[in-house]
Design a protein around this motif. Sequence first.
Motif, PDB file in Angstrom:
ATOM      1  N   UNK A   1       0.829  -1.201   0.000  1.00 61.87           N
ATOM      2  CA  UNK A   1       0.000   0.000   0.000  1.00 61.87           C
ATOM      3  C   UNK A   1       0.863   1.251   0.000  1.00 61.87           C
ATOM      4  N   UNK A   2       0.314   2.312  -0.532  1.00 58.64           N
ATOM      5  CA  UNK A   2       0.943   3.631  -0.401  1.00 58.64           C
ATOM      6  C   UNK A   2       0.815   4.042   1.058  1.00 58.64           C
ATOM      7  N   UNK A   3       1.904   4.495   1.654  1.00 60.10           N
ATOM      8  CA  UNK A   3       1.903   4.856   3.068  1.00 60.10           C
ATOM      9  C   UNK A   3       0.809   5.876   3.368  1.00 60.10           C
ATOM     10  N   UNK A   4       0.668   6.894   2.540  1.00 53.11           N
ATOM     11  CA  UNK A   4      -0.335   7.935   2.774  1.00 53.11           C
ATOM     12  C   UNK A   4      -1.764   7.388   2.722  1.00 53.11           C
ATOM     13  N   UNK A   5      -1.966   6.285   2.001  1.00 48.33           N
ATOM     14  CA  UNK A   5      -3.306   5.697   1.893  1.00 48.33           C
ATOM     15  C   UNK A   5      -3.755   5.006   3.168  1.00 48.33           C
ATOM     16  N   UNK A   6      -2.837   4.485   3.967  1.00 46.42           N
ATOM     17  CA  UNK A   6      -3.234   3.584   5.056  1.00 46.42           C
ATOM     18  C   UNK A   6      -2.790   4.018   6.456  1.00 46.42           C
ATOM     19  N   UNK A   7      -2.145   5.154   6.583  1.00 48.03           N
ATOM     20  CA  UNK A   7      -1.680   5.595   7.898  1.00 48.03           C
ATOM     21  C   UNK A   7      -2.774   6.221   8.739  1.00 48.03           C
ATOM     22  N   UNK A   8      -3.815   6.760   8.092  1.00 50.98           N
ATOM     23  CA  UNK A   8      -4.911   7.404   8.814  1.00 50.98           C
ATOM     24  C   UNK A   8      -6.244   6.948   8.226  1.00 50.98           C
ATOM     25  N   UNK A   9      -7.295   7.141   9.000  1.00 52.75           N
ATOM     26  CA  UNK A   9      -8.637   6.849   8.499  1.00 52.75           C
ATOM     27  C   UNK A   9      -8.961   7.794   7.344  1.00 52.75           C
ATOM     28  N   UNK A  10      -8.610   9.065   7.489  1.00 48.74           N
ATOM     29  CA  UNK A  10      -8.834  10.015   6.385  1.00 48.74           C
ATOM     30  C   UNK A  10      -8.151   9.545   5.111  1.00 48.74           C
TER      31      UNK A  10
ATOM     32  N   UNK B   1      -8.188   2.033 -13.900  1.00 54.18           N
ATOM     33  CA  UNK B   1      -8.116   2.191 -12.445  1.00 54.18           C
ATOM     34  C   UNK B   1      -6.945   1.360 -11.942  1.00 54.18           C
ATOM     35  N   UNK B   2      -6.399   1.765 -10.818  1.00 55.21           N
ATOM     36  CA  UNK B   2      -5.284   1.046 -10.203  1.00 55.21           C
ATOM     37  C   UNK B   2      -5.857   0.007  -9.241  1.00 55.21           C
ATOM     38  N   UNK B   3      -6.190  -1.175  -9.790  1.00 63.83           N
ATOM     39  CA  UNK B   3      -6.835  -2.199  -8.981  1.00 63.83           C
ATOM     40  C   UNK B   3      -5.917  -2.765  -7.904  1.00 63.83           C
ATOM     41  N   UNK B   4      -4.614  -2.777  -8.121  1.00 64.83           N
ATOM     42  CA  UNK B   4      -3.716  -3.221  -7.052  1.00 64.83           C
ATOM     43  C   UNK B   4      -3.752  -2.244  -5.883  1.00 64.83           C
ATOM     44  N   UNK B   5      -3.898  -0.965  -6.176  1.00 63.68           N
ATOM     45  CA  UNK B   5      -4.045   0.021  -5.097  1.00 63.68           C
ATOM     46  C   UNK B   5      -5.317  -0.280  -4.311  1.00 63.68           C
ATOM     47  N   UNK B   6      -6.403  -0.593  -5.014  1.00 66.65           N
ATOM     48  CA  UNK B   6      -7.647  -0.920  -4.312  1.00 66.65           C
ATOM     49  C   UNK B   6      -7.454  -2.145  -3.438  1.00 66.65           C
ATOM     50  N   UNK B   7      -6.855  -3.190  -3.984  1.00 62.66           N
ATOM     51  CA  UNK B   7      -6.620  -4.416  -3.197  1.00 62.66           C
ATOM     52  C   UNK B   7      -5.768  -4.130  -1.961  1.00 62.66           C
ATOM     53  N   UNK B   8      -4.839  -3.179  -2.070  1.00 56.40           N
ATOM     54  CA  UNK B   8      -3.935  -2.879  -0.951  1.00 56.40           C
ATOM     55  C   UNK B   8      -4.652  -2.242   0.230  1.00 56.40           C
TER      56      UNK B   8
END
Length: 190
Positions: A43-52, A70-77
């Motif tokens: 996952x991208x760090x910024x995507x998963x460090x906070x609820x926001x 769409x970046x489906x791997x990003x969604x899966x992460x």
Amino acid sequence: MYSKMIASSILLGATLFSAPSFASDKPAMLQQNSPVLVTSPAARVADVQTIDGIVAALYDVISGGIGQPRDWNRMRSLFIPEARIMAIGPKRDSKDLALRIMTVSDYIANSGPILIETGFREKELSRKTEVWGELAHVFTTYETNTEKSKTAQRGINSVQLMNDGTRWWIVSLLFEAERVQLSLPETYLK
């Protein structure tokens, strides 16, 4: 008798979900590894460090113009491998309601081509968040727009999350769209 059954259920629950020090007390079935190896993309760090961050990433990853991949791997992460995406809505040609239950891969396979073909975009209008310990529940009101049909729709995404000590994960996503018989109240639009 009934109180003994409740006490037994509580004890069983405590045994199954207790701290690792009680691992030897767990049934052997719970100690086995899954026969299917499933890994999530990084996952991208910024995507998963906070609820926001994870809620913003969820909206961002499914949104885009006509023909835009769409970046489906990003969604899966964003999701635990066992996560479910569920939709409540009327059955086709009926007033009866149905619940559609999908894995993340099911959602991507079934809805992904439609999102790309129609130029689907979804944005958050408002949010109510509850957090306790490592669990969170986000009730997020959305609005969707499609370029192809020039239509808009609103609804609510109910997102259940957990924090594993290093990041947030989406455990499940349940959503329902507004319809004639079900209007969004003002409290979910603020």
